[in-house]
Design a protein around this motif. Structure first.
Motif, short mmCIF file in Angstrom:
data_model
loop_
_atom_site.label_atom_id
_atom_site.label_comp_id
_atom_site.label_asym_id
_atom_site.label_seq_id
_atom_site.Cartn_x
_atom_site.Cartn_y
_atom_site.Cartn_z
N THR A 18 129.51 32.39 -6.52
CA THR A 18 129.96 31.47 -5.67
C THR A 18 130.12 32.19 -4.30
OG1 THR A 18 131.26 30.40 -7.74
CG2 THR A 18 131.66 29.74 -5.22
N ALA A 19 130.46 33.40 -4.21
CA ALA A 19 130.69 33.81 -3.01
C ALA A 19 129.14 34.29 -2.19
CB ALA A 19 131.73 34.94 -3.08
N VAL A 20 128.41 34.53 -3.30
CA VAL A 20 127.09 35.08 -2.94
C VAL A 20 126.40 33.92 -2.43
CG1 VAL A 20 124.69 35.95 -3.68
CG2 VAL A 20 126.79 37.03 -4.63
N ALA A 25 123.67 30.98 1.70
CA ALA A 25 123.21 29.56 2.23
C ALA A 25 123.65 29.43 3.61
CB ALA A 25 123.89 28.56 1.28
N PHE A 26 124.81 29.70 3.95
CA PHE A 26 125.34 29.77 5.18
C PHE A 26 125.28 30.66 6.27
CE2 PHE A 26 127.31 26.46 2.52
CZ PHE A 26 126.53 25.44 3.04
N GLY A 27 125.16 31.84 5.55
CA GLY A 27 125.11 33.06 6.63
C GLY A 27 126.67 33.66 6.70
N PHE A 28 127.64 33.28 6.10
CA PHE A 28 128.80 33.68 6.16
C PHE A 28 129.16 35.29 6.00
CE2 PHE A 28 130.78 29.43 5.17
CZ PHE A 28 130.34 28.79 6.15
N GLY A 29 129.81 35.83 6.82
CA GLY A 29 129.94 37.37 6.71
C GLY A 29 131.47 37.34 5.84
N THR A 30 131.65 38.81 5.24
CA THR A 30 132.99 38.90 4.47
C THR A 30 133.91 39.48 5.38
OG1 THR A 30 131.51 39.15 2.58
CG2 THR A 30 133.81 39.85 2.58
N LEU A 40 135.52 34.67 3.54
CA LEU A 40 134.34 34.67 4.47
C LEU A 40 134.60 34.27 5.77
CD1 LEU A 40 132.22 33.25 1.53
CD2 LEU A 40 132.53 35.58 2.28
N ASP A 41 133.80 34.86 6.77
CA ASP A 41 133.97 34.29 8.19
C ASP A 41 133.07 33.20 8.44
OD1 ASP A 41 134.08 34.31 10.94
OD2 ASP A 41 132.69 35.96 11.29
N ALA A 42 133.57 32.01 8.98
CA ALA A 42 132.78 30.82 8.88
C ALA A 42 132.58 30.60 10.40
CB ALA A 42 133.54 29.65 8.12
N ALA A 43 131.50 31.06 11.05
CA ALA A 43 130.98 30.63 12.37
C ALA A 43 131.87 31.38 13.23
CB ALA A 43 130.87 29.36 12.52
#
Length: 59
Positions: A18-20, A25-30, A40-43
């Protein structure tokens, strides 16, 4: 006080896939990954918290 464009979301996840998915899909960093959760860092404005199912004693 809430900042503009933010919201509270809690998602319980099963397998680590799920985290992967969110990373790919959205390019979120950890920001943080532990036995209990993945943050996860969302934008750069928000954090998506993914709690691992069964990792806490609370229902």
């Amino acid at each position: 006080m809430r900042g503009a464009g933010t919201g509270d979301r809690v998602i319980r996840i099963g397998p680590d896939t799920t985290a992967v998915f969110y990373r790919r899909a959205f390019g979120f960093g950890t920001r943080l990954e532990s036995e209990r959760l993945v943050a996860l860092d969302a934008a750069g404005k928000n954090v998506l918290l993914l709690f691992r199912t069964g990792a806490t004693g609370d229902p």
